[in-house]
Scaffold this motif. Structure first.
Motif, PDB file in Angstrom:
ATOM      1  N   PRO A  94       0.797  -1.238   0.000  1.00  0.00           N
ATOM      2  CA  PRO A  94       0.000   0.000   0.000  1.00  0.00           C
ATOM      3  C   PRO A  94       0.824   1.280   0.000  1.00  0.00           C
TER       4      PRO A  94
ATOM      5  N   ILE B 225      -6.897  -5.769  -1.922  1.00  0.00           N
ATOM      6  CA  ILE B 225      -7.931  -4.809  -1.516  1.00  0.00           C
ATOM      7  C   ILE B 225      -7.299  -3.590  -0.842  1.00  0.00           C
ATOM      8  N   ALA B 226      -6.287  -3.813  -0.028  1.00  0.00           N
ATOM      9  CA  ALA B 226      -5.595  -2.698   0.630  1.00  0.00           C
ATOM     10  C   ALA B 226      -4.913  -1.812  -0.413  1.00  0.00           C
TER      11      ALA B 226
ATOM     12  N   LEU C 213      -7.439   0.425  -2.042  1.00  0.00           N
ATOM     13  CA  LEU C 213      -7.749   1.536  -1.138  1.00  0.00           C
ATOM     14  C   LEU C 213      -6.672   2.622  -1.232  1.00  0.00           C
ATOM     15  N   ALA C 214      -5.420   2.196  -1.273  1.00  0.00           N
ATOM     16  CA  ALA C 214      -4.307   3.153  -1.339  1.00  0.00           C
ATOM     17  C   ALA C 214      -4.325   3.916  -2.664  1.00  0.00           C
TER      18      ALA C 214
ATOM     19  N   ASP D  51      -7.109   6.432  -2.750  1.00  0.00           N
ATOM     20  CA  ASP D  51      -6.816   7.573  -1.889  1.00  0.00           C
ATOM     21  C   ASP D  51      -6.059   8.685  -2.620  1.00  0.00           C
TER      22      ASP D  51
END
Lengths: 316, 316
Positions: free
Chosen positions: B189, B220-221, B224-225, B228
Motif C-alpha cells: 500500500p 484490496i488494501a 484503497l491506497a 486515496d
C-alpha cells in the motif's frame, strides 16, 4: 493516508484464546505450551494465552492457569487473558497474568446473547473488578475490549456514537486499556478510520489494540485504516483462526503471518520471524486437522523484493 | 486517508482476458458470449473481452473478434482488448473495439521474457500504432498498460522512477490512456500510494485503471491506497481469476465481487448487482471445473448492515 506510518507495530497473538475457543478440537495442554513457546520463539511478545471461563462452557480453555504460569517464565512476554466477569478476574489476578480483558459488546442484542448482560452492566462489572484489583494490590491491568463495534449479526447496525460512549464509560469505570474489535467481520475501512480516530483520541495512551476479523476480505484494509489514525497494536491469529461462538459466520481473524507480511513489506518493524511463524502455522495445522486455516502468504511465498533483514526477530 | 472518497468508481471486468489467458481450459465461444452478456447484465459497463494474439500462442483467446462483435451490440458498453503489437492493433481496430491495451513491462527482464522487447521498444511500438490509428481514421483508443510496476519475479525490484519515466514516454508516444498493474502481486500500500500519486498527476485525465493481483493478500488494501490518491477505475476478475502466463505465482486478480463489496459497503456506487455477479461467478465455476476460484464474499454472505439499495444496478 500512509504518509505517517509508524516505524514499529505490535502484533498481539490471540490464537491460543480467540483461535482455540472457536474450534471443536480440544488441544492437549502440552501442545498449547509448545504453541506458546514457538510463538514466543517467533518473536511474539504479547500473547493472549486463554480465558478464565468455566471449563463446562468452553472446554478448549481448560488449563489456562497452567499456560499463564508457563508464559510468565518467558522473559519480556506480556501475558493477557480473557475474563468474563469478576470471578474470572480473580482467577486471572491469582494466575499472575499481566492483563485481563473484559469483553463488552457494543451491540445490546449481542451483549445479551453472548454475555447475558447489557453493555452498561459490563461497565459496572469493570468497576467492581477495578475495585477488587486495587484492594488486592494486584498489578494485573484491566482491558476493556469493545466488541461488535461495527455491527453484529443479531442486531445489525451499531451506532458509532454508542461505541464512543462505551469507551468513555469503560475509562471512567477504571479500565486501564481500551481496545476495539470487529467481532463479526462487518467493519469497512471508512468506518474504521472514523471510529478508531475517535477512540484513539478519547483513550489516548490507554488505547490498546485493534482486532479485526477477515470474514469478508477487508481485514487487512481495515488494519491499514486503523493504523492511519494512530493504532499501533493489532490482534491476529496464526492461520487466521478465530471466531465468536455466539456470532455465526464470524470465523477468521486476520492471520498473523499475512499481517506480518503487510507490515514488514512496508518497512514497519514487528520483531517477528516470518519463517518461524510459518513453521508454527504448519504445526497448528497438524494439531487441528479438522480445521480450515486461512491466510495466503504461506502459499504464495515471499516476493523477491521482500526485505529479508526484517525476518530476523528483533528479540533474537 | 479515506477523507475524500469518490462517490462512484468503475470496475473494469478483465476475466474474459486476464482470467481466461491464465487457465488451461478452452472455453467455447458460446460460453464466452454468455459470460459477456451476464457480466453486462450485472451492470459492468467496461469489459476487456479478449486479446488479439495468435491462437497458437494463446488458444484461450481464439474468437476475440466474435466476442468484440457481440460486445459492440450491448448499449453503452465500453469494449477493450489487449494487443501485443501493431499486427494485433490492426485486428483490434478492424474489430471495432473502443480501446486496445498495449502491455508494457516496467521490468526490463520481464519485458524481454514476456514480450521479447525492451520497454522502450514497446514505447516505439505504441508510436507506430498511434501513427497507424491516426492514418486509418479509426477511433479506437490506445491504452498503455504498465505492468510489473511494483517488481517482478524475474528481476525483483523495479525502480518507481523508471515506471514514471515509462508513463511519460507512453504519453509522448501517443497513448490516449495509461494504467498501472501489479502483475505479480508484489505491490504494497505505501508504494502504491506513492506511485499512483505520481502517475495520476503526470497522466491527469489520461490516467485510466489500477490493476492489482491479490497473490499475497494485499489486493484490496492496494485498491484503497490507489483510490486515496485519485484512482477511480479498477480492473478485477470474477472469482479472482487471472495471472500472467510468464509470471509464476502471479495468479489471482482482485475478485470483482469482493471489490464490489469493498466499494458498496463504503457507500461508493459501482452500478453493479452483487446478486448477479455472484450468480455469474457460479456459472464460471461450472465452466471452469478444474480451476480454483478465489474471493470470500460469495461464501461469507453480505452483512445485515449492507446497503441493499446499491445491489440494484444503476443501469437497470
Amino acid at each position: 493516508m500512509l504518509t505517517n506510518l509508524p516505524s514499529t507495530v505490535v502484533v498481539r497473538e490471540a490464537s491460543l484464546r480467540d483461535g482455540l475457543q472457536s474450534v471443536a478440537t480440544i488441544v492437549p495442554i502440552e501442545n498449547k505450551l509448545a504453541w506458546l513457546r514457538e510463538a514466543y520463539a517467533a518473536g511474539l511478545r504479547e500473547i493472549e494465552v486463554g480465558s478464565f471461563v468455566p471449563a463446562r462452557l468452553l472446554p478448549q480453555m481448560e488449563g489456562t492457569a497452567d499456560v499463564v504460569a508457563e508464559a510468565r517464565t518467558l522473559p519480556d512476554l506480556f501475558v493477557s487473558v480473557l475474563v468474563p466477569n469478576l470471578r474470572g478476574a480473580e482467577m486471572a489476578m491469582a494466575s499472575g497474568a499481566h492483563m485481563m480483558t473484559l469483553p463488552l459488546s457494543a451491540s445490546h442484542a449481542h451483549s445479551l446473547a453472548n454475555l447475558r448482560k447489557a453493555p452498561d452492566e459490563v461497565v459496572a462489572e469493570v468497576a467492581r473488578i477495578r475495585a477488587a484489583r486495587d484492594a488486592s494490590g494486584s498489578k494485573t491491568l484491566i482491558e476493556g475490549g469493545v466488541g461488535t463495534a461495527f455491527g453484529c449479526t443479531i442486531q445489525g447496525a451499531v451506532d458509532p456514537a454508542e461505541v464512543v460512549r462505551l469507551v468513555g464509560q469503560l475509562l471512567d469505570a477504571g479500565a486501564d486499556r481500551i481496545s476495539l474489535a470487529d467481532t463479526v467481520g462487518y467493519a469497512t475501512p471508512d468506518v474504521v478510520h472514523d471510529l478508531f480516530d475517535q477512540a484513539v483520541r478519547l483513550a489516548g495512551d490507554q488505547f490498546w489494540s485493534a482486532h479485526f476479523h477477515d470474514t469478508r476480505g477487508l481485514g487487512i484494509a481495515n488494519v491499514l485504516a486503523a493504523m492511519d489514525v494512530g493504532a499501533t497494536r493489532f490482534d491476529a491469529c496464526l492461520g487466521g483462526l478465530g471466531g465468536c461462538p455466539h456470532a455465526p459466520g464470524a470465523s477468521g481473524n486476520v492471520s498473523t503471518e499475512d499481517l506480518n507480511y503487510l507490515f514488514t513489506s512496508m518497512g514497519i518493524s514487528t520483531g517477528l520471524s516470518m519463517e518461524k511463524l510459518l513453521a508454527l502455522r504448519q504445526r497448528i495445522a497438524d494439531w487441528l486437522p479438522h480445521e480450515t486455516l486461512r491466510g495466503v502468504i504461506w502459499q504464495a511465498g515471499l516476493p523477491k523484493i521482500y526485505p529479508f533483514a526484517s525476518t530476523t526477530p528483533a528479540h533474537a
